[in-house]
Design a protein around this motif. Structure first.
Motif, mmCIF file in Angstrom:
data_model
loop_
_atom_site.group_PDB
_atom_site.id
_atom_site.type_symbol
_atom_site.label_atom_id
_atom_site.label_comp_id
_atom_site.label_asym_id
_atom_site.label_seq_id
_atom_site.Cartn_x
_atom_site.Cartn_y
_atom_site.Cartn_z
ATOM 1 N N ASN A 106 47.941 7.432 55.016
ATOM 2 C CA ASN A 106 48.974 6.729 54.250
ATOM 3 C C ASN A 106 48.608 5.251 54.063
ATOM 4 O OD1 ASN A 106 51.395 6.603 52.828
ATOM 5 N ND2 ASN A 106 52.583 6.069 54.651
ATOM 6 N N LEU A 107 47.326 4.969 53.803
ATOM 7 C CA LEU A 107 46.917 3.603 53.512
ATOM 8 C C LEU A 107 47.482 3.195 52.152
ATOM 9 C CD1 LEU A 107 43.164 3.634 54.646
ATOM 10 C CD2 LEU A 107 45.157 2.810 55.910
ATOM 11 N N SER A 108 47.764 1.894 52.014
ATOM 12 C CA SER A 108 48.352 1.394 50.779
ATOM 13 C C SER A 108 47.978 -0.076 50.627
ATOM 14 C CB SER A 108 49.877 1.539 50.817
ATOM 15 O OG SER A 108 50.432 0.664 51.805
ATOM 16 N N ASP A 109 48.517 -0.726 49.596
ATOM 17 C CA ASP A 109 48.191 -2.142 49.398
ATOM 18 C C ASP A 109 48.807 -3.030 50.465
ATOM 19 O OD1 ASP A 109 50.785 -1.778 48.560
ATOM 20 O OD2 ASP A 109 50.635 -3.113 46.828
ATOM 21 N N VAL A 110 49.690 -2.473 51.294
ATOM 22 C CA VAL A 110 50.257 -3.258 52.394
ATOM 23 C C VAL A 110 49.809 -2.751 53.763
ATOM 24 C CG1 VAL A 110 52.274 -4.037 51.094
ATOM 25 C CG2 VAL A 110 52.384 -1.873 52.361
ATOM 26 N N LYS A 111 49.004 -1.706 53.791
ATOM 27 C CA LYS A 111 48.458 -1.162 55.042
ATOM 28 C C LYS A 111 46.984 -0.879 54.790
ATOM 29 C CE LYS A 111 52.406 -1.203 57.164
ATOM 30 N NZ LYS A 111 53.069 -1.970 56.113
ATOM 31 N N LYS A 112 46.126 -1.859 55.085
ATOM 32 C CA LYS A 112 44.730 -1.761 54.698
ATOM 33 C C LYS A 112 43.896 -2.752 55.492
ATOM 34 C CE LYS A 112 45.455 -5.163 51.014
ATOM 35 N NZ LYS A 112 46.716 -5.651 51.605
ATOM 36 N N ALA A 113 42.572 -2.644 55.369
ATOM 37 C CA ALA A 113 41.634 -3.631 55.902
ATOM 38 C C ALA A 113 40.610 -3.895 54.815
ATOM 39 C CB ALA A 113 40.954 -3.122 57.169
ATOM 40 N N CYS A 114 40.583 -5.124 54.295
ATOM 41 C CA CYS A 114 39.764 -5.436 53.122
ATOM 42 C C CYS A 114 38.762 -6.555 53.417
ATOM 43 C CB CYS A 114 40.641 -5.865 51.951
ATOM 44 S SG CYS A 114 41.784 -4.584 51.372
ATOM 45 N N ASN A 115 37.502 -6.309 53.044
ATOM 46 C CA ASN A 115 36.438 -7.313 53.103
ATOM 47 C C ASN A 115 36.204 -7.898 51.721
ATOM 48 O OD1 ASN A 115 35.504 -7.430 55.827
ATOM 49 N ND2 ASN A 115 34.462 -5.462 55.568
ATOM 50 N N TYR A 116 35.772 -9.161 51.694
ATOM 51 C CA TYR A 116 35.390 -9.785 50.420
ATOM 52 C C TYR A 116 33.885 -9.735 50.294
ATOM 53 C CZ TYR A 116 34.991 -13.105 46.585
ATOM 54 O OH TYR A 116 34.706 -13.703 45.384
ATOM 55 N N PHE A 128 35.924 3.846 47.873
ATOM 56 C CA PHE A 128 36.414 4.451 46.642
ATOM 57 C C PHE A 128 37.893 4.160 46.408
ATOM 58 C CE2 PHE A 128 32.703 7.092 47.689
ATOM 59 C CZ PHE A 128 32.011 7.004 46.496
ATOM 60 N N GLN A 129 38.584 3.667 47.444
ATOM 61 C CA GLN A 129 39.985 3.275 47.280
ATOM 62 C C GLN A 129 40.156 1.764 47.279
ATOM 63 O OE1 GLN A 129 43.173 5.620 49.289
ATOM 64 N NE2 GLN A 129 41.508 6.568 50.448
ATOM 65 N N SER A 130 39.110 1.046 46.913
ATOM 66 C CA SER A 130 39.162 -0.421 46.948
ATOM 67 C C SER A 130 40.202 -1.008 46.008
ATOM 68 C CB SER A 130 37.773 -1.002 46.634
ATOM 69 O OG SER A 130 36.865 -0.723 47.686
ATOM 70 N N SER A 131 40.757 -0.191 45.133
ATOM 71 C CA SER A 131 41.833 -0.687 44.270
ATOM 72 C C SER A 131 43.034 -1.142 45.097
ATOM 73 C CB SER A 131 42.265 0.408 43.288
ATOM 74 O OG SER A 131 42.719 1.565 43.991
ATOM 75 N N LEU A 132 43.149 -0.634 46.340
ATOM 76 C CA LEU A 132 44.229 -1.088 47.218
ATOM 77 C C LEU A 132 44.073 -2.556 47.576
ATOM 78 C CD1 LEU A 132 44.482 1.941 49.716
ATOM 79 C CD2 LEU A 132 45.859 1.508 47.671
ATOM 80 N N CYS A 133 42.866 -3.097 47.409
ATOM 81 C CA CYS A 133 42.593 -4.487 47.771
ATOM 82 C C CYS A 133 42.695 -5.444 46.592
ATOM 83 C CB CYS A 133 41.183 -4.597 48.380
ATOM 84 S SG CYS A 133 40.894 -3.570 49.834
ATOM 85 N N GLN A 134 42.981 -4.944 45.403
ATOM 86 C CA GLN A 134 43.012 -5.799 44.216
ATOM 87 C C GLN A 134 44.059 -6.900 44.310
ATOM 88 O OE1 GLN A 134 43.430 -3.257 40.776
ATOM 89 N NE2 GLN A 134 41.282 -2.596 40.837
ATOM 90 N N CYS A 135 45.084 -6.673 45.131
ATOM 91 C CA CYS A 135 46.156 -7.662 45.256
ATOM 92 C C CYS A 135 45.793 -8.811 46.191
ATOM 93 C CB CYS A 135 47.437 -6.988 45.753
ATOM 94 S SG CYS A 135 47.255 -6.224 47.403
ATOM 95 N N CYS A 136 44.616 -8.764 46.843
ATOM 96 C CA CYS A 136 44.280 -9.767 47.856
ATOM 97 C C CYS A 136 44.250 -11.185 47.306
ATOM 98 C CB CYS A 136 42.930 -9.432 48.505
ATOM 99 S SG CYS A 136 43.014 -8.070 49.703
ATOM 100 N N ASP A 137 43.989 -11.343 46.014
ATOM 101 C CA ASP A 137 43.961 -12.674 45.414
ATOM 102 C C ASP A 137 45.306 -13.065 44.816
ATOM 103 O OD1 ASP A 137 41.317 -13.449 46.016
ATOM 104 O OD2 ASP A 137 40.550 -12.229 44.363
ATOM 105 N N SER A 138 46.295 -12.200 44.975
ATOM 106 C CA SER A 138 47.632 -12.534 44.479
ATOM 107 C C SER A 138 48.638 -12.308 45.601
ATOM 108 C CB SER A 138 47.959 -11.688 43.238
ATOM 109 O OG SER A 138 47.804 -10.299 43.508
ATOM 110 N N THR A 139 49.494 -11.323 45.471
ATOM 111 C CA THR A 139 50.470 -11.009 46.516
ATOM 112 C C THR A 139 50.556 -9.504 46.681
ATOM 113 O OG1 THR A 139 51.772 -12.972 45.961
ATOM 114 C CG2 THR A 139 52.842 -11.292 47.291
ATOM 115 N N CYS A 140 50.328 -9.043 47.903
ATOM 116 C CA CYS A 140 50.382 -7.605 48.177
ATOM 117 C C CYS A 140 51.782 -7.202 48.624
ATOM 118 C CB CYS A 140 49.377 -7.229 49.266
ATOM 119 S SG CYS A 140 47.647 -7.573 48.829
ATOM 120 N N GLY A 141 52.214 -6.054 48.170
ATOM 121 C CA GLY A 141 53.508 -5.535 48.605
ATOM 122 C C GLY A 141 54.684 -6.093 47.856
#
Length: 283
Positions: free
Chosen positions: A216-226, A240-253
């Motif tokens: 149940n990973l999501s844009d608010v439950k994740k671990a993202c590297n730059y 392959f699910q890196s789209s969950l990290c697209q919000c890292c430069d804005s606001t997640c959740g």
């Protein structure tokens, strides 16, 4: 004794503590037989608990380099009878007590750190994990980490963000800090590059740890590297699910998802590491 005791696992449990010994380090496991995915069988005379000790020098999906069977045999108590599930249908999920750990290890994660002083350019190897015991399988995440010069954080405390926006390693945009490949879902490794915050002073790293449902990973439950080469954010557990990290430069959740503290999939804990000292000069 092994070269990298942090990569030893007893069933689903990682070491309770590390200790330094001549020519290496040791890992110790202190758990009840009801945890760590021990399998129990019974005979007329004995209760038998079976498990496996595995060593993973390489991250998953690479197989363990060795597996050693663990068998514990106890006399069967007089009058003992096995417990049966009260429900005749459906699946049973455990929600046992979760035991969180967090530590600073040495450069190859093979034992406890020998020093709390880190020159600029060096890395602080941070290891965190959760002992699941009877709980359903979980993945450990670091939702937020900040550095400060105080053991407690108050509204006026000056902090330096390391992990923010629900699991984004924001320090990796200006340094070589990164999450390392996992050896086990219930632990996480972080290479944190020494940063220019409070040089020469005592620094504490405050983190918010989350044990969560791995499905149940999501844009608010994740671990993202730059990734500084591509300029893109990448999901640690599944690129392959890196789209969950697209919000890292804005606001997640921003869609108002339910807060972790009230969700049944996991549990939250706050932890503090330190004090550390960062010094001028290179490693």
């Amino acid at each position: 004794m092994t070269e990298n005791p942090a990569r030893l696992f007893l069933g689903s449990c990682f070491p309770s503590r590390f200790s330094t010994v001549p020519n290496g380090a040791e890992a110790e496991f202190h758990y009840p037989l009801s945890g760590c995915d021990f399998r129990r069988t019974s005979t007329w005379k004995y209760l038998v608990y079976e498990n496996k000790l595995t060593y993973r020098p390489l991250p998953k999906p690479s197989p363990p380099s060795f597996t050693y069977p663990i068998i514990c045999v106890n006399d069967r108590p007089k009058g003992w009878t096995p417990a049966f599930a009260s429900s005749s249908v459906g699946a049973i999920q455990g929600h046992g007590v979760l035991d969180f750990h967090m530590a600073i290890l040495n450069h190859d994660f093979s034992g406890p750190a020998e020093s709390s002083v880190f020159p600029m350019g060096s890395f602080v190897p941070i290891w965190a994990g959760v002992n699941q015991q009877a709980h359903q399988p979980l993945v450990l995440l670091l939702e937020e980490c900040v550095a400060s010069t105080t053991l407690e954080i108050y509204p006026e405390t000056i902090t330096y963000p390391l992990i923010a926006n629900k699991g984004c390693l924001v320090d990796g945009k200006k340094s070589l800090s990164k999450f390392l490949p996992r050896y086990h879902s219930s632990s996480i490794l972080l290479h944190l590059q020494a940063f220019r915050f409070a040089i020469g002073e005592e620094v504490y790293v405050h983190c918010k740890l989350i044990a969560w449902d791995p499905d149940n990973l999501s844009d608010v439950k994740k671990a993202c590297n730059y990734n500084q080469t591509t300029g893109a954010w990448e999901l640690l557990d599944d690129p392959f699910q890196s789209s969950l990290c697209q919000c890292c430069d804005s606001t997640c959740g921003v869609r108002g998802k339910r807060d972790t503290d009230s969700a049944p999939q996991g549990l939250v804990l706050k932890s503090v590491l330190g004090p550390l000292t960062f010094t001028e000069g290179s490693a």
